[in-house]
Design an enzyme around this catalytic site. Sequence first.
Site, PDB file in Angstrom:
ATOM      1  N   LYS A 136       0.860  -1.180   0.000  1.00 53.10           N
ATOM      2  CA  LYS A 136       0.000   0.000   0.000  1.00 53.10           C
ATOM      3  C   LYS A 136       0.895   1.228   0.000  1.00 53.10           C
ATOM      4  CE  LYS A 136      -3.913   2.038   2.251  1.00 53.10           C
ATOM      5  NZ  LYS A 136      -4.878   1.871   3.332  1.00 53.10           N
ATOM      6  N   LYS A 186      -2.097  -1.573  -4.035  1.00 53.32           N
ATOM      7  CA  LYS A 186      -2.978  -0.422  -3.912  1.00 53.32           C
ATOM      8  C   LYS A 186      -2.182   0.860  -3.919  1.00 53.32           C
ATOM      9  CE  LYS A 186      -6.311   1.418  -0.624  1.00 53.32           C
ATOM     10  NZ  LYS A 186      -6.982   1.189   0.632  1.00 53.32           N
ATOM     11  N   GLU A 208       8.073  -6.073   1.209  1.00 52.83           N
ATOM     12  CA  GLU A 208       6.855  -6.031   2.031  1.00 52.83           C
ATOM     13  C   GLU A 208       5.983  -7.252   1.737  1.00 52.83           C
ATOM     14  OE1 GLU A 208       5.171  -4.613   4.308  1.00 52.83           O
ATOM     15  OE2 GLU A 208       6.044  -2.652   4.669  1.00 52.83           O
ATOM     16  N   SER A 225     -10.263   5.118  -5.019  1.00 48.16           N
ATOM     17  CA  SER A 225     -11.255   6.170  -5.240  1.00 48.16           C
ATOM     18  C   SER A 225     -10.800   7.224  -6.239  1.00 48.16           C
ATOM     19  CB  SER A 225     -11.595   6.821  -3.894  1.00 48.16           C
ATOM     20  OG  SER A 225     -10.433   7.325  -3.266  1.00 48.16           O
ATOM     21  N   LYS A 236       0.643   9.860   5.744  1.00 49.43           N
ATOM     22  CA  LYS A 236       0.813   8.470   6.177  1.00 49.43           C
ATOM     23  C   LYS A 236       2.159   7.899   5.728  1.00 49.43           C
ATOM     24  CE  LYS A 236      -4.175   7.680   6.520  1.00 49.43           C
ATOM     25  NZ  LYS A 236      -5.285   6.722   6.325  1.00 49.43           N
TER      26      LYS A 236
HETATM   27  C1  PBG Z   1      -6.973   3.217   5.057  1.00 51.05           C
HETATM   28  C2  PBG Z   1      -7.657   3.018   3.761  1.00 51.05           C
HETATM   29  C3  PBG Z   1      -7.434   3.781   2.615  1.00 51.05           C
HETATM   30  C4  PBG Z   1      -8.284   3.318   1.621  1.00 51.05           C
HETATM   31  C5  PBG Z   1      -8.978   2.230   2.153  1.00 51.05           C
HETATM   32  N1  PBG Z   1      -8.576   2.055   3.491  1.00 51.05           N
HETATM   33  C6  PBG Z   1      -6.435   4.833   2.356  1.00 51.05           C
HETATM   34  C7  PBG Z   1      -6.343   6.003   3.207  1.00 51.05           C
HETATM   35  O1  PBG Z   1      -7.329   6.670   3.555  1.00 51.05           O
HETATM   36  O2  PBG Z   1      -5.196   6.325   3.528  1.00 51.05           O
HETATM   37  C8  PBG Z   1      -8.370   3.917   0.256  1.00 51.05           C
HETATM   38  C9  PBG Z   1      -9.410   3.403  -0.660  1.00 51.05           C
HETATM   39  C10 PBG Z   1      -9.685   4.279  -1.826  1.00 51.05           C
HETATM   40  O3  PBG Z   1      -9.083   5.355  -2.022  1.00 51.05           O
HETATM   41  O4  PBG Z   1     -10.548   3.883  -2.617  1.00 51.05           O
HETATM   42  N2  PBG Z   1      -6.923   2.165   5.904  1.00 51.05           N
END
Ligand code: PBG
Length: 337
Positions: A206, A260, A245, A286, A229
């Site tokens: 991630k 991701k 990882e 997203s 983050k």
């Molecule tokens: C965090 C989390 C994130 C997404 C899902 N779980 C990222 C974040 O906010 O840092 C992102 C999913 C997306 O953007 O569709 N645990």
Amino acid sequence: MTDKTHLVDEITGHRRMRRNRKADWSRRLVQENRLTVDDLIWPIFLVDGTNIVEPIPAMPGVNRLSVDKAVEAARQAADLGIPALATFPNVDLSLRDETGSEALNRNNLINRATEAIKQAVPNIGVITDVALDPFTSHGHDGILRDGIIVNDETVDAICRAAVTQADAGADIIAPSDMMDGRIGAIRHALDAAGHQDVGIMAYATKFASAHYGPYREAISTAGLLKGDKKTYYIDPANGTEALREAALDVEEGADSLMVKPGLPYLDICWRIKEAFGLPVYAYQVSGEYTMVKAAAANGWIDEERVMMEQLLCFKRAGCDGILTYFALEVAKRLAKG
Ligand code: PBG
């Protein structure tokens, strides 16, 4: 034969790639990868209440659903043949605190949704995200102490949250927090609680990406998050580190690996698939979804064709499936043939 074609043949010999592309039947015959409904995992957003379908402005076409509506969505997805849902809760702000303690509540929003979905639609897989960010007052995925996300204490909380999710009926636990050692710890915790059959889909790689913006609107962490983050997600510049990882997650007992975001990271999908041979999933996040929607809304691209092409490309890159907000639309499109 004109002199010109003769010249081409002299250069290429008898090699002509276009012969296989000359007709629809022949293109179908040589097609290497296909997108099917079996490749889709549909992420949905949850909210407290009943009969709520709340549009998310940053994600056109995506809604927050109360548990009863999530059950309807699950039924619709199952009827179309979508194998699994991934659930994400928009937790009431009054329930969020410094340590994300609501994550440990067996009857929290995410667990109530799992229970209701598994009861009404037992044949759809439920994948739950185990991370503290929907539950913390600061929007981080871990427990924050003196400005630092503390690793081991967070892992401990995540393990306990994972067990409540499995108790509620989750089929697969998907930790998205990127704390060190969490996969092995969750595996132990699940096994100790008698959940040997509950799988772990590791958010193995991630990245600290700018593509998560609309998601943070969807679960209302955007206004809360202080800082970034980068101390726990991977630098987008680093491919070898991402592989390391993933290797750790494999050693610790992950059943499948996720990459991701998706599209900008297809090289990682491919390398991970080649290296480990485990099922690999990409999360088309997203921001990726919203970019397609926004360009299409402006009439700049053909939404359906871009959607189908992007998802197919994940298959070509070695993915066994894709988490995508387009899942329902794609499943309907595929059902039309
Ligand atoms: C965090 C989390 C994130 C997404 C899902 N779980 C990222 C974040 O906010 O840092 C992102 C999913 C997306 O953007 O569709 N645990």
